[in-house]
Design an enzyme around this catalytic site. Structure first.
Site, PDB file in Angstrom:
ATOM      1  N   ASN A 194       0.826  -1.223   0.000  1.00 19.03           N
ATOM      2  CA  ASN A 194       0.000   0.000   0.000  1.00 19.03           C
ATOM      3  C   ASN A 194       0.854   1.264   0.000  1.00 19.03           C
ATOM      4  O   ASN A 194       0.313   2.368   0.147  1.00 19.03           O
ATOM      5  CB  ASN A 194      -0.985   0.006   1.173  1.00 19.03           C
ATOM      6  N   CYS A 233       2.683   2.594   2.171  1.00 19.01           N
ATOM      7  CA  CYS A 233       2.680   3.456   3.365  1.00 19.01           C
ATOM      8  C   CYS A 233       4.096   3.677   3.875  1.00 19.01           C
ATOM      9  O   CYS A 233       4.353   4.625   4.599  1.00 19.01           O
ATOM     10  CB  CYS A 233       1.763   2.909   4.460  1.00 19.01           C
ATOM     11  N   SER A 252       6.969   2.895   1.552  1.00 17.35           N
ATOM     12  CA  SER A 252       7.858   2.585   0.423  1.00 17.35           C
ATOM     13  C   SER A 252       7.417   3.409  -0.774  1.00 17.35           C
ATOM     14  O   SER A 252       6.373   4.051  -0.745  1.00 17.35           O
ATOM     15  CB  SER A 252       7.798   1.086   0.089  1.00 17.35           C
ATOM     16  N   SER A 280       9.974 -11.610  14.444  1.00 19.02           N
ATOM     17  CA  SER A 280      11.135 -10.836  14.899  1.00 19.02           C
ATOM     18  C   SER A 280      11.694 -11.429  16.174  1.00 19.02           C
ATOM     19  O   SER A 280      10.952 -12.008  16.986  1.00 19.02           O
ATOM     20  CB  SER A 280      10.654  -9.413  15.162  1.00 19.02           C
ATOM     21  N   TYR A 326       4.394  -3.119  19.305  1.00 17.95           N
ATOM     22  CA  TYR A 326       4.931  -3.737  18.082  1.00 17.95           C
ATOM     23  C   TYR A 326       5.273  -5.204  18.355  1.00 17.95           C
ATOM     24  O   TYR A 326       4.847  -6.108  17.628  1.00 17.95           O
ATOM     25  CB  TYR A 326       6.184  -2.978  17.598  1.00 17.95           C
ATOM     26  N   LYS A 383       3.539  -8.898  16.929  1.00 16.91           N
ATOM     27  CA  LYS A 383       4.223 -10.036  16.307  1.00 16.91           C
ATOM     28  C   LYS A 383       3.903 -11.321  17.074  1.00 16.91           C
ATOM     29  O   LYS A 383       3.656 -12.382  16.490  1.00 16.91           O
ATOM     30  CB  LYS A 383       5.741  -9.806  16.282  1.00 16.91           C
ATOM     31  N   VAL A 415      24.726   7.221  21.136  1.00 17.21           N
ATOM     32  CA  VAL A 415      24.881   5.809  21.541  1.00 17.21           C
ATOM     33  C   VAL A 415      24.097   5.639  22.838  1.00 17.21           C
ATOM     34  O   VAL A 415      24.396   6.301  23.845  1.00 17.21           O
ATOM     35  CB  VAL A 415      26.375   5.459  21.738  1.00 17.21           C
ATOM     36  N   ARG A 472      24.115  -6.878  19.315  1.00 19.10           N
ATOM     37  CA  ARG A 472      23.037  -7.458  18.505  1.00 19.10           C
ATOM     38  C   ARG A 472      23.618  -8.376  17.432  1.00 19.10           C
ATOM     39  O   ARG A 472      24.780  -8.273  17.060  1.00 19.10           O
ATOM     40  CB  ARG A 472      22.243  -6.355  17.781  1.00 19.10           C
ATOM     41  N   ARG A 531      18.232   3.725  26.026  1.00 19.11           N
ATOM     42  CA  ARG A 531      16.889   3.873  25.442  1.00 19.11           C
ATOM     43  C   ARG A 531      15.955   2.950  26.208  1.00 19.11           C
ATOM     44  O   ARG A 531      16.287   1.764  26.406  1.00 19.11           O
ATOM     45  CB  ARG A 531      16.949   3.489  23.958  1.00 19.11           C
TER      46      ARG A 531
HETATM   47  P1  NAD Z   1       9.353  -1.887   5.485  1.00 23.57           P
HETATM   48  O1  NAD Z   1       8.511  -0.873   6.183  1.00 23.57           O
HETATM   49  O2  NAD Z   1      10.511  -1.408   4.688  1.00 23.57           O
HETATM   50  O3  NAD Z   1       8.437  -2.788   4.541  1.00 23.57           O
HETATM   51  C1  NAD Z   1       7.104  -3.088   4.842  1.00 23.57           C
HETATM   52  C2  NAD Z   1       6.285  -2.828   3.574  1.00 23.57           C
HETATM   53  O4  NAD Z   1       4.925  -3.183   3.846  1.00 23.57           O
HETATM   54  C3  NAD Z   1       6.304  -1.372   3.124  1.00 23.57           C
HETATM   55  O5  NAD Z   1       6.582  -1.314   1.742  1.00 23.57           O
HETATM   56  C4  NAD Z   1       4.877  -0.892   3.411  1.00 23.57           C
HETATM   57  O6  NAD Z   1       4.474   0.096   2.502  1.00 23.57           O
HETATM   58  C5  NAD Z   1       4.083  -2.180   3.322  1.00 23.57           C
HETATM   59  N1  NAD Z   1       2.853  -2.217   4.130  1.00 23.57           N
HETATM   60  C6  NAD Z   1       2.717  -1.933   5.448  1.00 23.57           C
HETATM   61  N2  NAD Z   1       1.440  -2.127   5.825  1.00 23.57           N
HETATM   62  C7  NAD Z   1       0.765  -2.566   4.739  1.00 23.57           C
HETATM   63  C8  NAD Z   1      -0.571  -2.949   4.501  1.00 23.57           C
HETATM   64  N3  NAD Z   1      -1.490  -2.890   5.461  1.00 23.57           N
HETATM   65  N4  NAD Z   1      -0.915  -3.378   3.272  1.00 23.57           N
HETATM   66  C9  NAD Z   1      -0.002  -3.440   2.274  1.00 23.57           C
HETATM   67  N5  NAD Z   1       1.285  -3.068   2.444  1.00 23.57           N
HETATM   68  C10 NAD Z   1       1.663  -2.648   3.657  1.00 23.57           C
HETATM   69  O7  NAD Z   1       9.828  -2.938   6.591  1.00 23.57           O
HETATM   70  P2  NAD Z   1      10.892  -4.112   6.482  1.00 23.57           P
HETATM   71  O8  NAD Z   1      12.058  -3.724   7.285  1.00 23.57           O
HETATM   72  O9  NAD Z   1      11.063  -4.525   5.094  1.00 23.57           O
HETATM   73  O10 NAD Z   1      10.114  -5.227   7.304  1.00 23.57           O
HETATM   74  C11 NAD Z   1       9.312  -6.212   6.694  1.00 23.57           C
HETATM   75  C12 NAD Z   1       8.668  -7.076   7.764  1.00 23.57           C
HETATM   76  O11 NAD Z   1       9.683  -7.661   8.578  1.00 23.57           O
HETATM   77  C13 NAD Z   1       7.752  -6.303   8.719  1.00 23.57           C
HETATM   78  O12 NAD Z   1       6.633  -7.118   9.022  1.00 23.57           O
HETATM   79  C14 NAD Z   1       8.612  -6.105   9.948  1.00 23.57           C
HETATM   80  O13 NAD Z   1       7.853  -6.008  11.129  1.00 23.57           O
HETATM   81  C15 NAD Z   1       9.432  -7.396   9.943  1.00 23.57           C
HETATM   82  N6  NAD Z   1      10.713  -7.254  10.659  1.00 23.57           N
HETATM   83  C16 NAD Z   1      11.562  -6.234  10.280  1.00 23.57           C
HETATM   84  C17 NAD Z   1      12.761  -6.079  10.971  1.00 23.57           C
HETATM   85  C18 NAD Z   1      13.716  -4.964  10.597  1.00 23.57           C
HETATM   86  O14 NAD Z   1      14.601  -4.643  11.394  1.00 23.57           O
HETATM   87  N7  NAD Z   1      13.637  -4.355   9.428  1.00 23.57           N
HETATM   88  C19 NAD Z   1      13.084  -6.945  12.020  1.00 23.57           C
HETATM   89  C20 NAD Z   1      12.199  -7.962  12.358  1.00 23.57           C
HETATM   90  C21 NAD Z   1      11.001  -8.100  11.660  1.00 23.57           C
HETATM   91  C1  UD1 Z   2      14.805  -2.623  17.536  1.00 31.29           C
HETATM   92  C2  UD1 Z   2      13.473  -2.808  18.197  1.00 31.29           C
HETATM   93  C3  UD1 Z   2      12.974  -4.222  17.951  1.00 31.29           C
HETATM   94  C4  UD1 Z   2      12.914  -4.511  16.445  1.00 31.29           C
HETATM   95  C5  UD1 Z   2      14.308  -4.260  15.863  1.00 31.29           C
HETATM   96  C6  UD1 Z   2      14.362  -4.453  14.385  1.00 31.29           C
HETATM   97  C7  UD1 Z   2      13.503  -1.306  20.135  1.00 31.29           C
HETATM   98  C8  UD1 Z   2      13.512  -1.210  21.621  1.00 31.29           C
HETATM   99  N1  UD1 Z   2      13.594  -2.539  19.616  1.00 31.29           N
HETATM  100  O1  UD1 Z   2      15.696  -3.536  18.065  1.00 31.29           O
HETATM  101  O2  UD1 Z   2      11.689  -4.384  18.499  1.00 31.29           O
HETATM  102  O3  UD1 Z   2      12.522  -5.841  16.201  1.00 31.29           O
HETATM  103  O4  UD1 Z   2      14.702  -2.901  16.157  1.00 31.29           O
HETATM  104  O5  UD1 Z   2      13.594  -3.482  13.727  1.00 31.29           O
HETATM  105  O6  UD1 Z   2      13.377  -0.316  19.439  1.00 31.29           O
HETATM  106  N2  UD1 Z   2      21.331   2.264  19.079  1.00 31.29           N
HETATM  107  C9  UD1 Z   2      22.043   3.405  19.430  1.00 31.29           C
HETATM  108  N3  UD1 Z   2      21.722   4.581  18.817  1.00 31.29           N
HETATM  109  C10 UD1 Z   2      20.735   4.684  17.866  1.00 31.29           C
HETATM  110  C11 UD1 Z   2      20.013   3.513  17.502  1.00 31.29           C
HETATM  111  C12 UD1 Z   2      20.340   2.328  18.149  1.00 31.29           C
HETATM  112  O7  UD1 Z   2      22.931   3.357  20.275  1.00 31.29           O
HETATM  113  O8  UD1 Z   2      20.483   5.796  17.349  1.00 31.29           O
HETATM  114  C13 UD1 Z   2      21.687   0.973  19.717  1.00 31.29           C
HETATM  115  C14 UD1 Z   2      20.565   0.331  20.498  1.00 31.29           C
HETATM  116  O9  UD1 Z   2      20.578   0.780  21.840  1.00 31.29           O
HETATM  117  C15 UD1 Z   2      20.911  -1.159  20.361  1.00 31.29           C
HETATM  118  C16 UD1 Z   2      21.562  -1.256  18.979  1.00 31.29           C
HETATM  119  O10 UD1 Z   2      21.998   0.077  18.678  1.00 31.29           O
HETATM  120  O11 UD1 Z   2      21.866  -1.534  21.321  1.00 31.29           O
HETATM  121  C17 UD1 Z   2      20.610  -1.722  17.892  1.00 31.29           C
HETATM  122  O12 UD1 Z   2      19.448  -0.913  17.901  1.00 31.29           O
HETATM  123  P1  UD1 Z   2      18.287  -1.046  16.809  1.00 31.29           P
HETATM  124  O13 UD1 Z   2      18.885  -0.993  15.451  1.00 31.29           O
HETATM  125  O14 UD1 Z   2      17.237  -0.054  17.138  1.00 31.29           O
HETATM  126  O15 UD1 Z   2      17.755  -2.534  16.998  1.00 31.29           O
HETATM  127  P2  UD1 Z   2      17.193  -3.278  18.318  1.00 31.29           P
HETATM  128  O16 UD1 Z   2      17.304  -2.443  19.524  1.00 31.29           O
HETATM  129  O17 UD1 Z   2      17.832  -4.613  18.360  1.00 31.29           O
END
Ligand code: NAD
Ligand code: UD1
Length: 337
Positions: free
Chosen positions: A32, A34, A36, A124, A148, A152, A216, A230, A291
């Protein structure tokens, strides 16, 4: 195989489409927009040589889904579509439950209506909450610390119940650790709207000069250097994990759960260092308060995926940071509108 990829224009979805095309799969994208841009499609075509069919629509719209299933002869679904900003989910919990939980329920009910029974879901490592120890295996207890994460977890629970009631289905829950990096072509990458929440996009924007310094979040954790640790995984390794899941489990009924991580943990300062080396740029930082909701360390035991799916991450920290920098420096403002 013809695969419906929801959220296929997002960060992980777009990279997975490229890997799928290269592996001979046929992705069909529903997004959709939202979080991208439609110009991502041009980049997918440029890199892979194929422009997937794109339908602009919402996963909560059952009519749109049923039409796609009926017209496109879909074999399986990879469900990336969802919202992922932890802070926003605390402010707007209903938005997260509606999009992430309700969205998945509508999708599964449309699949049921048309008889498509293979689903791979983007979960996740957040479902492990604050783990008692590391590395984390799939049988660790689950919990959530924010809406969030709870969305999940709720989806995982709904899908588990659903699969129990419909044992002929194949449902795979992939628990991602921390996806980073970009396609090595420098044409696709992570393009967050506004101020990045996650570490690597923030670091990239500091290196390119869009932001002054990195904050940080805490240096008093019980970790190697006091900063958070991480399991960062290259987005292409993560993408390949989806293809491995489809290949090995697509026709194997059951509820399958896998960690997708590397098994290595790096601290914030190690990531900053690696990024400085890859980019040749300085990344100024300041140590600030922890954080809220953060945990000290989190990394995967990925051996179950290696054993069952014949998959493991192969790209190292150097490729993660070099590829991120290539994307950031070639596309300082992200994708074109
Ligand atoms: P992203 O936001 O880049 O991609 C998600 C896409 O889904 C976007 O293009 C958005 O426009 C689309 N979207 C959202 N809601 C929608 C809806 N209702 N209908 C149709 N399209 C919709 O995120 P990403 O990083 O690519 O993550 C993809 C998936 O992986 C997500 O479900 C996210 O929660 C999960 N995930 C991401 C991470 C991360 O760190 N990136 C970590 C763990 C899990
Ligand atoms: C975060 C989310 C988690 C999600 C994941 C992937 C939180 C509390 N958790 O995890 O739910 O699944 O992203 O999308 O937000 N950091 C800094 N400075 C910054 C950003 C991050 O020091 O500006 C540190 C954080 O404290 C952490 C590490 O970098 O130690 C990674 O952070 P981040 O990339 O946000 O991932 P997660 O915390 O693992």
């Amino acid at each position: 195989m013809r695969i419906l990829v929801t959220g296929g224009l997002g960060y992980i979805g777009s990279h997975t489409c490229i890997q799928m095309i290269e592996a001979g799969y046929h992705p069909i994208i529903l997004d959709n927009l939202c979080n991208s841009k439609s110009s991502v499609l041009d980049r997918i075509k440029e890199v892979s040589g194929h422009r997937p069919l794109f339908i602009e629509g919402d996963v909560r719209d059952k009519r749109v889904l049923v039409d796609i299933f009926q017209q496109q002869n879909i074999d399986a679904v990879i469900h990336f579509a969802g919202l992922k900003a932890v802070g926003e989910s605390v402010e707007l919990p209903l938005r997260y439950y509606d999009n992430n939980v309700n969205g998945t329920l509508v999708l599964v009910s449309a699949m049921q209506e048309v008889g498509v029974k293979t689903l791979v879901f983007s979960s996740s490592a957040t479902v492990y909450g604050d783990p008692a120890s590391v590395p984390i295996t799939e049988d660790f207890p689950t919990s959530a610390t924010n809406p969030y994460g709870r969305s999940k977890l709720m989806v995982e629970e709904c899908l588990t119940d659903f699969q129990k009631a419909n044992p002929e289905w194949s449902i795979t829950l992939l628990r991602y650790f921390n996806p980073v990096g970009s396609h090595p072509s420098g044409r696709l990458g992570e393009d967050p709207l506004g101020i990045p929440n996650n570490l690597m996009p923030f670091v990239s924007q500091v290196a390119i000069g869009r932001r002054e310094f990195l904050s940080v979040f805490g240096d008093d954790y019980e970790t190697k250097d006091g900063t958070g640790v991480r399991d960062y995984i290259h987005v292409l390794d993560l993408s390949d994990g989806h293809i491995a899941a489809l290949k090995h489990l697509g026709k194997k009924s059951g509820l399958h759960t896998y960690n997708l991580g590397t098994g290595n943990g790096y601290s914030v300062l190690e990531m900053v260092n690696a990024f400085e080396q890859a980019s040749g740029r300085e990344v100024p930082y300041k140590i600030v308060e922890r954080r809220s909701g953060d945990i000290a360390e989190c990394w995967a035991d990925p051996s179950k995926a290696e054993k069952d799916l014949d998959w493991k991450a192969t790209r190292n920290l150097q490729s993660m940071t070099a590829d991120s920098w290539r994307w950031q420096s070639n596309n300082p403002d992200g994708y074109p509108d």
